[in-house]
Motif scaffolding. Structure first.
Motif: not given
Ligand code: 6PG
Length: 243
Positions: A46-51, A142-144, A147-151, A176-178
């Motif tokens: 996944s993306g985001g800052a957490t990983p 991850g989770m926003g 409460g979203h996960t992935a997109s 837009w997201r995939l």
């Molecule tokens: C992305 C994710 C998204 C992410 C959450 C949490 O590409 O942004 O896959 O679902 O896991 O938005 O993001 P943070 O880790 O930045 O809080």
């Protein structure tokens, strides 16, 4: 580390310092399990800052040496519809933090954020079907704060998709997201959800202990998944009512 079960969900609470190490060990165990069974493993990141701290840890020579990277088929859980060299791209972030530093490359299947979104989603679904026909072995999510996960964002049609494994989703604030769909998430053998920070404490409590409303809180889609583990830090766990 504290381990508990909440409404059937396995939850591990770690300190922010030990979380990346705990996540790395869990991922490696399940990658090795898949490799031992069929010779390769399908992993989606996944993306985001957490990983990011986790990816940086996996890139360290001591860790990289432990991983059978050359036997990993690498996918993504979601992607922004931007070219791969865009700083917003999840593929780009993964390259910078992890892939560019690995001595042995996995087989990389990126989501083509530069293509027309619906065509790119369809092409990725076909890629998944071909290269991970029995579903992902390991999925990292991850989770926003909503409460979203992935997109899969709250209220989106993507959050209730039951047939397709990948869709294009237009997110009002994010474009837009995939994204993988609930169908692809349910088909994954093991799922690791990483959640950190006090800003997510309330929504995490809602997701794990509140009434089931997965369209409102898409991360709840994983609550009943038998192979899912929620690895969270103490700040994110602060509203779970754990002594
Ligand atoms: C992305 C994710 C998204 C992410 C959450 C949490 O590409 O942004 O896959 O679902 O896991 O938005 O993001 P943070 O880790 O930045 O809080």
């Amino acid at each position: 580390m504290k381990q508990l079960e909440l409404n059937g969900a396995e939850v591990c609470i770690l300190s922010p310092e030990t979380l990346p190490l705990g996540a790395a060990a869990w991922l490696l165990e399940h990658i090795q399990e898949a490799v031992a069974t069929k010779g390769w493993a399908a992993l989606a990141l996944s993306g985001g800052a957490t990983p990011k701290p986790l990816y940086r840890l996996l890139a360290e020579p001591d860790q990289a040496e432990l991983w059978p990277w050359e036997r990993v088929r690498l996918f993504w859980a979601d992607e922004r519809c931007v070219p791969p060299d865009d700083p917003q791209s999840n593929y780009n972030m993964t390259c910078r933090t992890l892939l560019d530093h690995l001595p042995r490359r996995p087989e990389v299947f990126r989501m083509r954020g530069e293509d027309e979104p619906h065509a790119a989603a369809e092409a990725y679904a076909a890629l998944l079907k071909r290269h991970a026909p029995s579903g992902l072995d390991v999925l990292l999510l991850g989770m926003g704060e909503d409460g979203h996960t992935a997109s899969l964002f709250p209220g989106s049609a993507a959050a209730s998709e039951t047939v397709r494994s990948v869709v294009a989703a237009h997110v009002p604030k994010a474009g837009w997201r995939l994204t993988l769909t609930p169908a692809a998430m349910r088909a994954a053998r093991r799922v690791l959800l990483l959640v950190t920070g006090a800003g997510k404490a309330e929504v995490l409590a809602e997701v794990l202990t509140g009434p089931l409303a997965p369209v409102r809180y898409p991360a709840q889609l994983l609550r009943g998944h038998a192979g899912a583990v929620w690895m969270v830090d103490e700040a994110a766990a602060s509203r779970l009512g754990v002594p």
